[in-house]
Design a protein around this motif. Structure first.
Motif, short mmCIF file in Angstrom:
data_model
loop_
_atom_site.label_atom_id
_atom_site.label_comp_id
_atom_site.label_asym_id
_atom_site.label_seq_id
_atom_site.Cartn_x
_atom_site.Cartn_y
_atom_site.Cartn_z
N THR A 115 0.70 -1.14 -0.01
CA THR A 115 -0.09 0.04 -0.13
C THR A 115 0.83 1.39 0.03
O THR A 115 0.72 2.10 -0.74
CB THR A 115 -0.86 -0.20 1.15
N HIS A 116 1.76 1.26 0.78
CA HIS A 116 2.76 2.43 0.91
C HIS A 116 3.56 2.49 -0.35
O HIS A 116 3.66 3.84 -0.80
CB HIS A 116 3.56 2.28 1.90
N VAL A 117 3.91 1.65 -0.96
CA VAL A 117 4.63 1.62 -2.24
C VAL A 117 3.82 2.28 -3.35
O VAL A 117 4.04 3.05 -3.91
CB VAL A 117 4.99 0.29 -2.83
N ILE A 118 2.36 1.77 -3.28
CA ILE A 118 1.29 2.28 -4.27
C ILE A 118 1.15 3.97 -3.86
O ILE A 118 1.29 4.64 -4.91
CB ILE A 118 0.17 1.49 -4.41
N GLU A 119 1.15 4.17 -2.51
CA GLU A 119 0.61 5.56 -2.35
C GLU A 119 1.90 6.34 -2.66
O GLU A 119 1.81 7.72 -3.22
CB GLU A 119 0.31 5.79 -0.74
N SER A 120 3.13 5.91 -2.62
CA SER A 120 4.47 6.71 -2.84
C SER A 120 4.24 6.91 -4.48
O SER A 120 4.51 8.20 -4.95
CB SER A 120 5.58 5.94 -2.68
N MET A 121 3.92 5.95 -5.10
CA MET A 121 3.95 5.97 -6.38
C MET A 121 2.74 6.94 -6.96
O MET A 121 3.31 7.84 -7.88
CB MET A 121 3.77 4.61 -7.15
N GLY A 175 -2.09 10.76 0.49
CA GLY A 175 -3.07 10.92 1.71
C GLY A 175 -4.34 10.10 1.69
O GLY A 175 -5.19 10.33 2.69
N VAL A 176 -4.20 8.86 0.61
CA VAL A 176 -5.39 8.07 0.88
C VAL A 176 -5.36 7.33 2.19
O VAL A 176 -6.34 7.24 3.10
CB VAL A 176 -5.38 7.12 -0.32
N VAL A 177 -4.12 6.81 2.71
CA VAL A 177 -4.11 6.34 3.88
C VAL A 177 -3.75 7.08 5.13
O VAL A 177 -3.92 6.93 6.21
CB VAL A 177 -3.06 5.09 3.79
N GLY A 178 -3.49 8.38 4.77
CA GLY A 178 -3.39 9.35 5.75
C GLY A 178 -1.98 10.00 6.08
O GLY A 178 -1.89 10.43 6.96
N ASP A 179 -1.03 9.50 5.28
CA ASP A 179 0.51 9.89 5.57
C ASP A 179 0.72 11.05 4.57
O ASP A 179 0.13 10.99 3.50
CB ASP A 179 1.25 8.62 5.43
N THR A 180 1.76 11.66 4.59
CA THR A 180 2.26 12.76 3.64
C THR A 180 3.26 11.78 2.81
O THR A 180 3.48 10.82 3.09
CB THR A 180 3.12 13.54 4.36
N LEU A 181 3.53 12.62 1.67
CA LEU A 181 4.28 11.75 0.55
C LEU A 181 5.74 11.38 1.34
O LEU A 181 6.04 10.40 1.02
CB LEU A 181 4.41 12.64 -0.48
N THR A 182 6.31 12.34 2.03
CA THR A 182 7.65 11.95 2.52
C THR A 182 7.47 10.80 3.42
O THR A 182 8.21 9.85 3.46
CB THR A 182 8.08 13.21 3.26
N GLY A 183 6.47 10.98 4.21
CA GLY A 183 6.14 9.74 5.00
C GLY A 183 6.02 8.38 4.34
O GLY A 183 6.50 7.30 4.85
N GLN A 184 5.32 8.50 3.06
CA GLN A 184 5.11 7.12 2.64
C GLN A 184 6.24 6.73 1.85
O GLN A 184 6.71 5.34 2.03
CB GLN A 184 4.11 7.43 1.22
N VAL A 185 7.11 7.66 1.45
CA VAL A 185 8.31 7.18 0.79
C VAL A 185 9.27 6.40 2.01
O VAL A 185 10.06 5.38 1.75
CB VAL A 185 9.10 8.33 0.04
#
Lengths: 316, 255
Positions: free
Chosen positions: B204-210, B219-229
């Motif tokens: 999920t985090h890989v996808i959200e980062s992408m 922010g679909v899961v609620g983290d910032t981009l930096t947080g996701q990466v």
């Protein structure tokens, strides 16, 4: 003479199976050793240890004077291996297979291509070189596999059952190539299930069974030990069988065996036995369907050496 | 050792072009997935295919790469079965060269898959709105994740008896990872219990980062981009820390 291969007391166990129970193998430089034995005798295990693919549980082995365990990388520079299963890459062409191995042996791309072309020509594969090897016949694959093991001009070549599964014409081709190799001074260790093959190619033969050496001799010496050749007679009419048996008893070194209902076979001391039998048959006017002189089969070799047939051994 | 690995990587790539299945995996398959999801489900999920291609394309890239990164175990297993590795092992090359060659070759396959998907996406209306270096970072990130994940496949490839088994076990792992994520639908539309899994699933985090890097929406899961990466980098480190030693141990045992 220096030893190209010198192995002492090699043992190897796989789980409950004692594949090698302490075998010694020696080959002088430039000579051919035939390792003869049935399936499961430990031939492949021995070759894999000598070719550095497996570590022995105990014992030592030197190839070209280098230890196969502690100097494995140096050993790999001097050997070529052709396995029982042709280990060429099916999704590559013949040329690509050989060039890749050449490059891995530190040849430049150009040198590797030249060497690949040379070997393809030598093994009669030039026309097939640009085709994927999955389209090759069994004999062609075997030849490419052999070519692949010669790219680095190895001093010692291991051939693990190089002709198993080939028809007689293809087998003769491979034999020719092995002889060519020997002429160039390469030392060869060849495993086989056929005494005929060992006899045709090897200077010395080591017979192994259950991971142990049970005989070691020159082909002549071994044949003498085994009672020379075997005479096969197939009767034209079963009624003549008792008569033929009497005749064979007089020339044979052992009681004749009856491998099939109309056939008798007996080991004979010398080639003259054939003429004697032919003359006697003619005199008694017995007609036969087939009459031949051949080397003993592996089964007969084992019977002579151990007093048991291969299948009895397996059951024991 | 580097030269040997490159020679063997070339082998992997050549074989890919020869082997229709593996070639289809990185060319036709992402295109088919894109067509199916965007044109068939897109209208229903996102209201229009145009909107959905923006949402789904990053996920399709991740899914394609995940499946591609698992073929390494199948390939290594086949090489061992067929005796090709015996040949390599009888040569004076580093024992690890065939392994690293396979990994390097796979990076080429990943790059092809990513390029094909992005180009096809652009053709059917995907707009690149983020700076170019975001796109570059996205590509590096997904390849980095694939290279970290491939050790799981190497381990399975070394332990399983047949290449068919490797394939089966790998799929069993990849399906919940890719579908149990925000690949095709926003996580907020899922039942609560599933959201729990989705939010801890590294994919999920890989996808959200992408998604963040390629479309600017996060922010679909609620983290910032930096947080996701950072999450992705942490998962890569964890995957490598656990599976690289296990995979190389299993490889050395076999080789």
């Amino acid at each position: 003479m220096t030893k190209a291969i010198e192995a002492h007391g090699l043992t190897k166990r796989f789980g409950k199976t004692q594949a090698l129970a302490g075998i010694d193998l020696e080959v002088d430089e430039g000579r051919v050793l035939g390792v003869l034995g049935p399936n499961g005798a430990g031939k492949t295990t021995a070759v894999r240890i000598l070719a550095t693919l497996l570590k022995p549980d105990s014992g030592t082995a030197l190839v070209s004077g280098r230890d196969v365990v502690h100097q494995a990388k140096e050993v790999r520079r001097t050997i070529g291996l052709t396995g029982q299963y042709a280990s060429v890459d099916e999704d590559l062409t013949g040329v690509q297979n050989l060039v890749m191995i050449g490059q891995l042996l530190d040849l430049s791309t150009k040198q590797a291509k030249v060497r690949a072309d040379e070997l393809l020509a030598e093994f009669d594969l030039t026309d097939a070189g640009r085709r994927l090897t999955k389209t090759y016949s069994g004999g062609m694959r075997r030849r490419l596999d052999l070519a692949a093991s010669l790219i680095g001009r190895p001093d010692v070549v291991f051939l693990d059952e190089p002709t198993t599964g080939l028809d007689p014409a293809k087998r003769d081709d491979v034999w020719g190539m092995i002889r060519m190799l020997v002429k160039q001074g390469t030392t060869v260790l060849l495993t086989t299930q056929y005494l005929e093959e060992a006899d045709a190619l090897a200077n010395e033969i080591t017979v192994i069974d259950h991971g142990k050496v049970i005989a070691h001799d020159t082909p002549q010496g071994l044949k003498r030990q085994l009672g020379g050749q075997t005479l096969d007679v197939r009767a034209a009419s079963p009624a003549d069988l008792p008569h033929i048996r009497e005749l064979l008893v007089s020339v044979g070194t052992r009681e004749p065996e009856q491998p099939s209902p109309d056939q008798l076979s007996v080991p004979v001391r010398d080639d003259g036995a054939l003429t004697t039998v032919v003359a006697a048959l003619a005199q008694e006017k017995i007609s036969v369907a087939e009459l031949s002189l051949r080397l003993p089969s592996l089964d007969e070799v084992f019977y002579s050496l151990t007093g048991k047939t291969v299948s009895e051994e397996g059951a024991a | 050792m580097i030269r040997d690995s490159l020679i063997l990587a070339k082998r992997t790539v050549t074989k890919m072009f020869r082997n229709p299945e593996q070639f289809v995996d990185v060319t036709v398959q992402p295109i088919i997935m894109t067509v199916i999801f965007v044109f068939i489900f897109g209208g229903a999920i996102a209201g229009s295919t145009g909107k959905y291609v923006e949402f789904a394309l990053p996920g399709i890239i991740v899914q394609t790469i995940m499946f591609t990164s698992l073929t390494i175990g199948v390939n290594l297993n086949t090489d061992i079965q067929k005796g090709v590795f015996d040949r390599f092992r009888s040569l004076p090359i580093a024992r690890s060269a065939p392994l690293f060659g396979a990994v390097l070759g796979d990076i080429v396959r990943h790059s092809i898959a990513i390029t094909v998907t992005l180009v096809f996406g652009a053709i059917i209306g995907f707009e690149f709105v983020t700076p170019w270096w975001h796109v570059a970072l996205a590509i590096v990130l997904i390849i980095g994740f694939a290279v970290s994940l491939c050790w799981v496949s190497v381990l399975i490839g070394m332990l399983a008896r047949s290449s068919g088994a490797v394939q089966g076990i790998s799929f069993l792992i990849v399906f919940p990872l890719t579908f149990g994520s925000s690949t095709f639908v926003p996580a907020s539309t899922l039942p609560t219990w599933l959201q729990g899994w989705v939010s801890i699933n590294p994919v999920t985090h890989v996808i959200e980062s992408m998604r963040g890097l390629l479309t600017g929406n996060t922010g679909v899961v609620g983290d910032t981009l930096t947080g996701q990466v950072l999450w992705v980098i942490a998962s890569c480190v964890a995957l490598v820390a656990i599976f690289f030693p296990l995979a190389t141990w299993a490889y050395r045992r076999k080789i």
